[in-house]
Enzyme design. Sequence first.
Site, mmCIF file in Angstrom:
data_model
loop_
_atom_site.group_PDB
_atom_site.id
_atom_site.type_symbol
_atom_site.label_atom_id
_atom_site.label_comp_id
_atom_site.label_asym_id
_atom_site.label_seq_id
_atom_site.Cartn_x
_atom_site.Cartn_y
_atom_site.Cartn_z
ATOM 1 N N VAL A 113 0.831 -1.200 0.000
ATOM 2 C CA VAL A 113 0.000 0.000 0.000
ATOM 3 C C VAL A 113 0.873 1.260 0.000
ATOM 4 O O VAL A 113 0.521 2.273 -0.611
ATOM 5 C CB VAL A 113 -0.960 -0.006 1.217
ATOM 6 N N CYS A 114 2.016 1.195 0.657
ATOM 7 C CA CYS A 114 2.877 2.380 0.849
ATOM 8 C C CYS A 114 3.232 3.112 -0.446
ATOM 9 O O CYS A 114 3.087 4.343 -0.517
ATOM 10 C CB CYS A 114 4.135 2.002 1.612
#
Length: 199
Positions: free
Chosen positions: A48-49
Site C-alpha cells: 500500500v505504501c
Amino acid sequence: MCTKVGGLAPDFEAGAYFPNGEIKKIKLSDYRGKWVVLLFYPADFTFVCPTELVDVAEKYEELKNLNVEVIGISIDTVFVHKVWQEVELSKMISGGVPYPLASDLGGKIGQLYGVYDEALGLDLRGTFIIDPDGVLQSVEINNAPVGRNADELVRKIKAFQHVRATGGKEVCPAKWEPGKTTLKPGIELAGKVYEVYKK
C-alpha cells in the site's frame, strides 16, 4: 501518544533522503513558517505504501503552492529509501517522489507521534498537519491495510488555512471546499445552522 491537536508538534531530527540524491539531517523546527505534512508509513518495498506516496506526489505542486512541505517517514534507512526511489517509485511517477523520505530507525519519531507499533516494529499510516507556528492541526492514523486519500489531505489543508486566514472567525463545515459556505461561530448561530449551511 505525546501529540495533541492544538499543541506544539514534537520536534525531531532525522536523516533524510532527498529526491536530488542528497542525504542530510532535517529537523522539524527548521520548517517553521511553513505548513508541514508528516506522512508516516510502515516500510519501503511494501504494497500500500508506494500507492500512498505517489498519490501525495501527484498533489505535490498544489501542496507547494499552498506553502506546504511534505516529509515521508518510515523505519527504513536513507539507503533503502534511495534504492526504493530508483527501483520502484520512479517507475510509478516520473523522477520518484519529490519530497524527502526520513529515516525513523527504532521508531523513535513514531513513538513521539503515537504511530509506532512495537509488535510489528513499524510505523502505522499517520498523517499530521502542522501549521506555520508548529501547532498540530490534524491527526489521521490508519491501520496498515488501508491507504489514505491525498485529495482529502489537500482539502483539509485548505480548510485549516482558511480558518487561520480569518483568525478563527469562520469555520469550515463537512466537505467544505474553497468558495463554499463557511460558518461564523456565535450564539446567534446556535440551533440555526440549518438556515445557512448549504452542502
